[in-house]
Scaffold this motif. Structure first.
Motif, PDB file in Angstrom:
ATOM      1  N   ASP A   1       0.908 -65.875  36.586  1.00  0.00           N
ATOM      2  CA  ASP A   1       0.151 -64.818  37.197  1.00  0.00           C
ATOM      3  C   ASP A   1       0.826 -64.267  38.314  1.00  0.00           C
ATOM      4  O   ASP A   1       0.814 -62.975  38.653  1.00  0.00           O
ATOM      5  CB  ASP A   1      -1.281 -65.464  37.929  1.00  0.00           C
ATOM      6  CG  ASP A   1      -2.183 -65.869  36.952  1.00  0.00           C
ATOM      7  OD1 ASP A   1      -2.105 -65.418  35.556  1.00  0.00           O
ATOM      8  OD2 ASP A   1      -2.919 -66.821  37.159  1.00  0.00           O
ATOM      9  N   ASP A   2       1.749 -64.845  39.203  1.00  0.00           N
ATOM     10  CA  ASP A   2       2.560 -64.379  40.116  1.00  0.00           C
ATOM     11  C   ASP A   2       4.108 -64.215  39.638  1.00  0.00           C
ATOM     12  O   ASP A   2       4.852 -64.135  40.573  1.00  0.00           O
ATOM     13  CB  ASP A   2       2.628 -65.310  41.410  1.00  0.00           C
ATOM     14  CG  ASP A   2       2.855 -66.734  40.976  1.00  0.00           C
ATOM     15  OD1 ASP A   2       3.280 -66.908  39.856  1.00  0.00           O
ATOM     16  OD2 ASP A   2       3.092 -67.631  42.006  1.00  0.00           O
ATOM     17  N   SER A   3       4.072 -63.856  38.451  1.00  0.00           N
ATOM     18  CA  SER A   3       5.440 -63.656  37.837  1.00  0.00           C
ATOM     19  C   SER A   3       6.312 -62.440  38.590  1.00  0.00           C
ATOM     20  O   SER A   3       5.628 -61.573  38.791  1.00  0.00           O
ATOM     21  CB  SER A   3       5.522 -63.407  36.246  1.00  0.00           C
ATOM     22  OG  SER A   3       6.754 -63.057  35.739  1.00  0.00           O
ATOM     23  N   GLU A   4       7.506 -62.626  38.790  1.00  0.00           N
ATOM     24  CA  GLU A   4       8.217 -61.595  39.554  1.00  0.00           C
ATOM     25  C   GLU A   4       9.027 -60.940  38.486  1.00  0.00           C
ATOM     26  O   GLU A   4       9.764 -61.414  37.778  1.00  0.00           O
ATOM     27  CB  GLU A   4       8.959 -62.135  40.770  1.00  0.00           C
ATOM     28  CG  GLU A   4       8.139 -62.957  42.041  1.00  0.00           C
ATOM     29  CD  GLU A   4       9.019 -63.574  42.806  1.00  0.00           C
ATOM     30  OE1 GLU A   4       9.803 -62.585  43.616  1.00  0.00           O
ATOM     31  OE2 GLU A   4       8.999 -64.819  43.138  1.00  0.00           O
ATOM     32  N   ILE A   5       9.350 -59.629  39.139  1.00  0.00           N
ATOM     33  CA  ILE A   5      10.442 -58.872  38.469  1.00  0.00           C
ATOM     34  C   ILE A   5      11.856 -59.090  38.991  1.00  0.00           C
ATOM     35  O   ILE A   5      11.762 -58.815  40.240  1.00  0.00           O
ATOM     36  CB  ILE A   5       9.992 -57.383  38.508  1.00  0.00           C
ATOM     37  CG1 ILE A   5       8.833 -56.801  37.957  1.00  0.00           C
ATOM     38  CG2 ILE A   5      11.000 -56.431  37.894  1.00  0.00           C
ATOM     39  CD1 ILE A   5       8.329 -57.355  36.585  1.00  0.00           C
ATOM     40  N   ILE A   6      12.780 -59.357  38.339  1.00  0.00           N
ATOM     41  CA  ILE A   6      14.130 -59.965  38.961  1.00  0.00           C
ATOM     42  C   ILE A   6      14.813 -58.611  39.453  1.00  0.00           C
ATOM     43  O   ILE A   6      14.844 -57.452  38.668  1.00  0.00           O
ATOM     44  CB  ILE A   6      14.892 -60.412  37.739  1.00  0.00           C
ATOM     45  CG1 ILE A   6      14.191 -61.935  37.547  1.00  0.00           C
ATOM     46  CG2 ILE A   6      16.514 -60.873  38.259  1.00  0.00           C
ATOM     47  CD1 ILE A   6      14.724 -62.586  36.328  1.00  0.00           C
ATOM     48  N   SER A   7      15.153 -58.575  40.334  1.00  0.00           N
ATOM     49  CA  SER A   7      16.157 -57.467  40.796  1.00  0.00           C
ATOM     50  C   SER A   7      17.189 -57.809  41.480  1.00  0.00           C
ATOM     51  O   SER A   7      17.610 -59.182  41.607  1.00  0.00           O
ATOM     52  CB  SER A   7      15.191 -56.538  42.009  1.00  0.00           C
ATOM     53  OG  SER A   7      15.032 -57.356  43.040  1.00  0.00           O
ATOM     54  N   GLY A   8      18.209 -56.968  41.828  1.00  0.00           N
ATOM     55  CA  GLY A   8      19.589 -57.320  42.287  1.00  0.00           C
ATOM     56  C   GLY A   8      20.620 -57.786  41.685  1.00  0.00           C
ATOM     57  O   GLY A   8      21.336 -58.509  41.858  1.00  0.00           O
ATOM     58  N   ILE A   9      20.367 -57.690  40.353  1.00  0.00           N
ATOM     59  CA  ILE A   9      21.441 -58.123  39.314  1.00  0.00           C
ATOM     60  C   ILE A   9      21.898 -57.014  38.428  1.00  0.00           C
ATOM     61  O   ILE A   9      21.285 -55.892  38.211  1.00  0.00           O
ATOM     62  CB  ILE A   9      20.731 -59.253  38.292  1.00  0.00           C
ATOM     63  CG1 ILE A   9      19.574 -58.689  37.508  1.00  0.00           C
ATOM     64  CG2 ILE A   9      20.352 -60.483  39.279  1.00  0.00           C
ATOM     65  CD1 ILE A   9      19.185 -59.482  36.331  1.00  0.00           C
ATOM     66  N   ASN A  10      23.058 -57.436  37.793  1.00  0.00           N
ATOM     67  CA  ASN A  10      23.695 -56.359  37.062  1.00  0.00           C
ATOM     68  C   ASN A  10      23.177 -56.433  35.538  1.00  0.00           C
ATOM     69  O   ASN A  10      23.097 -55.299  34.855  1.00  0.00           O
ATOM     70  CB  ASN A  10      25.417 -56.902  36.759  1.00  0.00           C
ATOM     71  CG  ASN A  10      25.976 -55.893  35.758  1.00  0.00           C
ATOM     72  OD1 ASN A  10      26.347 -56.389  34.640  1.00  0.00           O
ATOM     73  ND2 ASN A  10      26.410 -54.666  36.154  1.00  0.00           N
ATOM     74  N   SER A  11      22.705 -57.591  35.018  1.00  0.00           N
ATOM     75  CA  SER A  11      22.245 -57.695  33.539  1.00  0.00           C
ATOM     76  C   SER A  11      21.026 -56.847  33.513  1.00  0.00           C
ATOM     77  O   SER A  11      19.944 -56.962  34.124  1.00  0.00           O
ATOM     78  CB  SER A  11      22.145 -59.165  33.186  1.00  0.00           C
ATOM     79  OG  SER A  11      23.344 -59.660  33.334  1.00  0.00           O
ATOM     80  N   PRO A  12      20.981 -56.005  32.346  1.00  0.00           N
ATOM     81  CA  PRO A  12      19.553 -55.283  32.153  1.00  0.00           C
ATOM     82  C   PRO A  12      18.622 -56.142  31.453  1.00  0.00           C
ATOM     83  O   PRO A  12      17.467 -55.483  31.660  1.00  0.00           O
ATOM     84  CB  PRO A  12      19.903 -54.062  31.302  1.00  0.00           C
ATOM     85  CG  PRO A  12      21.256 -54.729  30.554  1.00  0.00           C
ATOM     86  CD  PRO A  12      21.904 -55.722  31.630  1.00  0.00           C
ATOM     87  N   TYR A  13      18.945 -57.382  31.172  1.00  0.00           N
ATOM     88  CA  TYR A  13      17.670 -58.343  30.667  1.00  0.00           C
ATOM     89  C   TYR A  13      18.133 -59.738  31.075  1.00  0.00           C
ATOM     90  O   TYR A  13      19.036 -60.036  31.094  1.00  0.00           O
ATOM     91  CB  TYR A  13      17.944 -58.159  28.942  1.00  0.00           C
ATOM     92  CG  TYR A  13      18.145 -56.937  28.525  1.00  0.00           C
ATOM     93  CD1 TYR A  13      16.975 -56.283  28.077  1.00  0.00           C
ATOM     94  CD2 TYR A  13      19.388 -56.277  28.266  1.00  0.00           C
ATOM     95  CE1 TYR A  13      17.106 -55.034  27.401  1.00  0.00           C
ATOM     96  CE2 TYR A  13      19.617 -55.006  27.362  1.00  0.00           C
ATOM     97  CZ  TYR A  13      18.277 -54.485  27.259  1.00  0.00           C
ATOM     98  OH  TYR A  13      18.488 -53.053  26.583  1.00  0.00           O
TER      99      TYR A  13
END
Length: 347
Positions: free
Chosen positions: A83-95
């Motif tokens: 429910d509190d899953s986060e969107i990953i930021s600050g990385i080079n990989s698009p997936y």
């Protein structure tokens, strides 16, 4: 000579020819009928045989001699997004996707259901299929040979790996370790032929396993991860494949091995765990308060796949994790992305 006598002679000759012709025609008709019946018989037998197995190897696989002792009943279900899953930021990989295996939840992701080219991460599924389709307890000791055909394919298709000596004989177990530790293309070829008779037949088994695991966006076209347009998966699906592999004792042992000594005395080292994630390199360390990486498989087939990496880790918090990142621009960036995600989200 009386013309009527000549005429009568001709009539008698024509009558004889018709009689002979009728006999010949009857014999030919009988032969054709026999051939037709024989042909229909073999067609029916061929169809029945085809229905009993889709590949040349399936008849052997289905025989009474095949016990398949390594097909384990694994308690497994695909993870849901927390429910509190986060969107990953600050990385080079698009997936990317980070799965908390202990809670069976996806806790962070980035375009995790978009299609990607998995490159050599594919070999994790190959490992599963190989092991589960070994026919008896002695299969791991069977001998396989590096043939000229395999070597020529490796060169022409530009596969990775160290198996380059034609005539080298290794056990099935050796080939499995070379497949994962060195991502060896020849090992993949030999094992596909051993398990299923051909790579195409082996790929059918891979896709059957993907369907069994509920991977609706995964489709394999080969056993190595070589680039093909429709050889596809997603970060999430790849994470599920790794989770399943690590629940299998043998597969987990192979994916976690730092090295392996082949039966001929040659040694192989884990290209990802030893070479790329060597703990002696400060830039590749992870915060001691997060996780320890215990298993991995990397991949790269050029710009199409970019640099990919799937890892399994043990957290200091007692949780286990699977992380997939895909299509980073360089091998350094894919590792940096892995470190960033574990350090920022595995807490």
């Amino acid at each position: 000579m009386n013309p009527f006598q000549k005429s009568n002679g001709v009539k008698k000759q024509v009558a004889l020819d018709n009689f002979t012709l009728n006999i010949v025609i009857s014999l030919l008709a009988a032969i054709v009928a026999l051939l037709l019946i024989t042909g229909i018989y073999f067609i029916v037998v061929g169809v029945a045989s085809s229905d009993s197995g889709n590949t040349d190897k399936n008849d052997v696989q289905a025989s009474a001699d095949a016990t398949y002792p390594f097909r384990q009943e694994i308690n497994f279900s695909a993870p849901d997004y927390a429910d509190d899953s986060e969107i990953i930021s600050g990385i080079n990989s698009p997936y990317a996707v980070l799965i908390d295996v202990t809670d069976n939840r996806i806790i962070a992701s980035k375009a995790s259901t978009a299609e990607i080219y998995p490159a050599s991460m594919t070999k994790v599924m190959s490992l599963i299929v190989i092991y589960e389709n070994l026919k008896n307890e002695d299969s791991l000791d069977d001998k396989l040979t590096v043939t000229q055909e395999y070597y020529d394919r490796k060169v022409s298709e530009q596969h990775s790996g160290d198996l380059n000596t034609v005539g080298q004989v290794l056990t099935v177990k050796d080939m499995i370790y070379n497949l994962i530790l060195k991502s060896d293309g020849i090992a993949a070829m030999a094992l596909c032929d051993y398990i299923a008779g051909s790579e195409n037949a082996f790929v059918e088994l891979m896709n059957e396993k993907a369907a069994e695991l509920g991977l609706e966006k995964t489709q394999f076209k080969n056993a190595t991860g070589m680039h093909e347009k429709y050889h596809l998966t997603t970060a999430k699906d790849m994470g599920i494949i790794m989770m399943y592999a690590m629940k299998n004792t043998f597969c987990a042992e192979v994916l976690s091995a730092m090295s392996h000594i082949n039966s001929d005395g040659t040694a192989v080292y884990h290209a990802t765990l030893v070479t790329k994630l060597n703990n002696d390199r400060p830039a590749y360390t992870i915060s001691p308060n997060t996780v320890k990486i215990t298993a991995a498989k990397s991949g790269w087939t050029g710009a199409e796949s970019g640099h990919c990496l799937v890892t399994f880790a043990q957290g200091n918090n007692g949780h286990k994790y699977v992380l997939v990142t895909a299509k980073a621009e360089t091998s350094t960036l894919v590792i940096e992305d892995m470190l960033t995600i574990y350090n920022d989200y595995a807490k």
